[in-house]
Design an enzyme around this catalytic site. Sequence first.
Site, PDB file in Angstrom:
ATOM      1  CE  LYS A  67      -4.224  -1.754   2.158  1.00 54.41           C
ATOM      2  NZ  LYS A  67      -5.213  -1.510   3.233  1.00 54.41           N
ATOM      3  CG  ASN A  88      -7.668   0.924  -0.680  1.00 50.05           C
ATOM      4  OD1 ASN A  88      -7.848   2.027  -1.211  1.00 50.05           O
ATOM      5  ND2 ASN A  88      -8.647   0.216  -0.157  1.00 50.05           N
ATOM      6  CB  ALA A 134      -6.871  -0.258   9.583  1.00 46.87           C
ATOM      7  NE  ARG A 155       2.633  -3.160  21.451  1.00 48.62           N
ATOM      8  CZ  ARG A 155       3.894  -2.960  21.046  1.00 48.62           C
ATOM      9  NH1 ARG A 155       4.846  -2.710  21.940  1.00 48.62           N
ATOM     10  NH2 ARG A 155       4.212  -3.017  19.774  1.00 48.62           N
TER      11      ARG A 155
END
Length: 280
Positions: A67, A88, A134, A155
């Site tokens: 991508k 994409n 995403a 995280r």
Amino acid sequence: MVYRLGLIGYPIEHSLSPWIHESFMNQVRVNGSYRRIEISPDTNFQDEISMLKQENLNGFNITVPYKQKILPFLDQVDPGAADIGAVNTVCVKDGEWIGYNTDGMGYLRSLVEEYPEIIKQDKVHVLLLGAGGACRGIYHAFVNAGFTNVDIANRTIEKAEEIALLQGGGTVTEVFTLEEATRLTGRYDLIIQTSSVGMKPETDTSIIPLNQIKKGAIVSDIVYQPIKTAFLQQADDLGAKLHYGHTMLLYQAQYSFEIWTGKRVPIGEMDRELKTILEG
């Protein structure tokens, strides 16, 4: 006109994109084909793309791991895709390759189709979990749709902070660690899991525990194998409204098909059909 379409990526042998786009073509009576174009990371990507440019394709999708790698080979990049930093979908127009990103808008379309009230409410508080590609696309779509409160938890907080730089003038974004987000879930009207956590075969894992969620909240997971992830099962047990990941797959494809053909195909029963296929 006969459309020549396809999907570039690796591995893609089990991709359902051909089924989706061939269904679209049948619905609107467009002649064409959609094929998998698998490019192994062991090959020379530039050589593969050079050969592809000789095939007179009308358009194609790109999935992992290409991508971002496709960007230098494009003649133009849509401003939204440029902001996201990934493509994409490529449309071939007058011999030029033009790159788009339909992931975020596809997600938003799928959400609004199921919960149309979400776009009409004032001050909807949204939490995005994860900070990968995403998340970047979904965040961009929400900002451009005028959502005013969109927070991100990850995280590693630095990646979430990078995405927050995309915020528009009317969007306020706070960034948290996943541990912090666990304590704050009760403030959100919509919680979206944007990472690959919970995907097969690690189906018993969940990105955070949903200890408390607001009554009437929508909980969404972009993972679609399994259809009902451990994260969504938690939400269901707490009485939340659910939004499933396979619908994003359909609506981002719908947007791609619209870019190529100018035709917006209604999803209709394809939602149920795709769910049945994925569940085996």
